[in-house]
Design an enzyme around this catalytic site. Sequence first.
Site, mmCIF file in Angstrom:
data_model
loop_
_atom_site.group_PDB
_atom_site.id
_atom_site.type_symbol
_atom_site.label_atom_id
_atom_site.label_comp_id
_atom_site.label_asym_id
_atom_site.label_seq_id
_atom_site.Cartn_x
_atom_site.Cartn_y
_atom_site.Cartn_z
ATOM 1 N N SER A 268 0.819 -1.220 0.000
ATOM 2 C CA SER A 268 0.000 0.000 0.000
ATOM 3 C C SER A 268 0.850 1.266 0.000
ATOM 4 C CB SER A 268 -0.894 0.014 1.239
ATOM 5 O OG SER A 268 -1.536 1.267 1.385
ATOM 6 N N TYR B 298 -2.015 5.457 -4.320
ATOM 7 C CA TYR B 298 -3.073 6.447 -4.133
ATOM 8 C C TYR B 298 -2.569 7.724 -4.780
ATOM 9 C CZ TYR B 298 -6.075 4.050 -0.690
ATOM 10 O OH TYR B 298 -6.953 3.197 -0.064
ATOM 11 N N THR C 287 -5.649 2.651 -6.858
ATOM 12 C CA THR C 287 -6.944 2.550 -6.184
ATOM 13 C C THR C 287 -7.712 3.848 -6.373
ATOM 14 O OG1 THR C 287 -6.020 1.019 -4.581
ATOM 15 C CG2 THR C 287 -8.086 2.110 -3.969
ATOM 16 N N LYS D 211 -7.988 -0.421 -9.271
ATOM 17 C CA LYS D 211 -8.732 -1.090 -8.195
ATOM 18 C C LYS D 211 -9.902 -0.220 -7.758
ATOM 19 C CE LYS D 211 -8.154 -2.901 -3.466
ATOM 20 N NZ LYS D 211 -8.549 -1.852 -2.525
ATOM 21 N N HIS E 151 -13.964 -1.856 -1.857
ATOM 22 C CA HIS E 151 -13.051 -1.468 -0.783
ATOM 23 C C HIS E 151 -13.440 -2.144 0.546
ATOM 24 C CE1 HIS E 151 -9.695 1.500 -0.448
ATOM 25 N NE2 HIS E 151 -9.899 1.362 0.828
HETATM 26 C C1 FNR Z 1 -8.007 -1.468 3.211
HETATM 27 N N1 FNR Z 1 -8.044 -1.394 1.814
HETATM 28 C C2 FNR Z 1 -7.092 -0.644 1.158
HETATM 29 N N2 FNR Z 1 -7.086 -0.579 -0.200
HETATM 30 C C3 FNR Z 1 -6.118 0.103 -0.851
HETATM 31 O O1 FNR Z 1 -6.118 0.132 -2.072
HETATM 32 N N3 FNR Z 1 -5.154 0.754 -0.154
HETATM 33 C C4 FNR Z 1 -5.093 0.746 1.198
HETATM 34 O O2 FNR Z 1 -4.196 1.326 1.790
HETATM 35 C C5 FNR Z 1 -6.106 0.050 1.900
HETATM 36 N N4 FNR Z 1 -6.117 0.018 3.258
HETATM 37 C C6 FNR Z 1 -7.033 -0.747 3.921
HETATM 38 C C7 FNR Z 1 -6.967 -0.824 5.314
HETATM 39 C C8 FNR Z 1 -7.848 -1.641 6.001
HETATM 40 C C9 FNR Z 1 -7.761 -1.728 7.490
HETATM 41 C C10 FNR Z 1 -8.802 -2.409 5.285
HETATM 42 C C11 FNR Z 1 -9.729 -3.351 5.998
HETATM 43 C C12 FNR Z 1 -8.873 -2.308 3.913
HETATM 44 C C13 FNR Z 1 -9.020 -2.190 1.047
HETATM 45 C C14 FNR Z 1 -8.461 -3.562 0.724
HETATM 46 O O3 FNR Z 1 -7.454 -3.489 -0.267
HETATM 47 C C15 FNR Z 1 -9.518 -4.520 0.161
HETATM 48 O O4 FNR Z 1 -10.184 -3.916 -0.915
HETATM 49 C C16 FNR Z 1 -10.544 -4.981 1.191
HETATM 50 O O5 FNR Z 1 -9.976 -5.111 2.468
HETATM 51 C C17 FNR Z 1 -11.123 -6.306 0.749
HETATM 52 O O6 FNR Z 1 -12.106 -6.748 1.610
HETATM 53 P P1 FNR Z 1 -11.836 -7.834 2.791
HETATM 54 O O7 FNR Z 1 -10.995 -8.953 2.249
HETATM 55 O O8 FNR Z 1 -11.168 -7.095 3.890
HETATM 56 O O9 FNR Z 1 -13.216 -8.255 3.119
#
Ligand code: FNR
Length: 356
Positions: A104, A137, A163, A231, A255
């Site tokens: 990330s 990002y 993303t 994404k 997300h």
């Molecule tokens: C995320 N997600 C996320 N996505 C991204 O592109 N950059 C990021 O920094 C983050 N940070 C992040 C932190 C936390 C705590 C969570 C729970 C999620 C989203 C992540 O990539 C993904 O899309 C989801 O977490 C998928 O769903 P599940 O597997 O958590 O149900």
Amino acid sequence: MRSLADYERRAKDHFAPDAWDHVQSGADAGLTLGHNRAQFDALRFMPRMLRDLTGGTTALDLLGHRHAAPILLAPVAYHRLAHPAGEVASIRAATALDTTMVVSTLASITLEEIADCARGAAHELARDLSPLWFQLYFQPDRAHSLELVRRAEAAGYQVLMVTVDAAIKRSEFALPAGVSAANLAAFPRTIQRAQAAGGQIVFGTPLADAAPTWDDIAWLRGQTQLPIVIKGLLSPEDAREAALQGVDGIVVSNHGGRVLDGLITPMAALPAMVAALEGKVPLLLDGGVRRGTDVLKALALGASAVLVGRPQLHALAVAGMPGVAHMLHMLRAEFELAMAQAGCRELSQIGAGLLA
Ligand code: FNR
């Protein structure tokens, strides 16, 4: 620990209460968060019997690289919320299991250190280096976005995942001391801009003005040779636009239910996107994947691969590097078993016919 759910149950005791809420929560009423899971549970298999399974494999070729299984670690911010070793532990686990962890922008350790760590672990464990993916990002200033891209290229990352669904996101969570966005340390105020406090007005503020558009995707396409994966798309029209812009992959994602509540689930959105793209661009999917059978269902609907988000942090919090490795191993073993039980020897045999 016999399933990802076991790690999730245990993990709560390993987080500060506000960090746990931050990790687990969905937007608003949590409708989307719940629907993501419910959509998987609602599907039923119609397996094929008496098929030859010799030489079976879960291997996947994606964007020019071989993956041991169609399962990746989704980009997740601040792994140090879960464990002091943070992303260093997770990338070592991913490397040990021949899995790609998407790093990330908001990692709590720099992208350079994480890449070095992956190379060190591959050497130490005598394994091939898994493909390195960096999640971008867009920053309010293109110069800063470009700096991140150049740093990722220089550090050996091979795919850029951009993303686009969280530019305007609400969060009250304050990072604890010792956890920060290591990649952005030299940039001014970017993190504050990336979040809207509860009740804050959005339109007319820098938050809305800095949100990326298709122009930024076109700009990025002109700046780098790396494959670009977007994404956070859910509509077939956006999928078509992405294909027109020369994007190399799409992650169908809401997300993890953390942004707009009431969104269509990725599993519900997938079929129309598959139809719109006619196989031209691979579609990945995330949100609620917790079992090997979920992976099989997503692939049956046309996903090339899935990503898991929260389970990384659960396993990391409970057991550090071995926890993440074990979590990945369980998920892959469950998927392999489900494939075999459904009569599929390789990923190409998984199709819509597998679902009732
Ligand atoms: C995320 N997600 C996320 N996505 C991204 O592109 N950059 C990021 O920094 C983050 N940070 C992040 C932190 C936390 C705590 C969570 C729970 C999620 C989203 C992540 O990539 C993904 O899309 C989801 O977490 C998928 O769903 P599940 O597997 O958590 O149900």
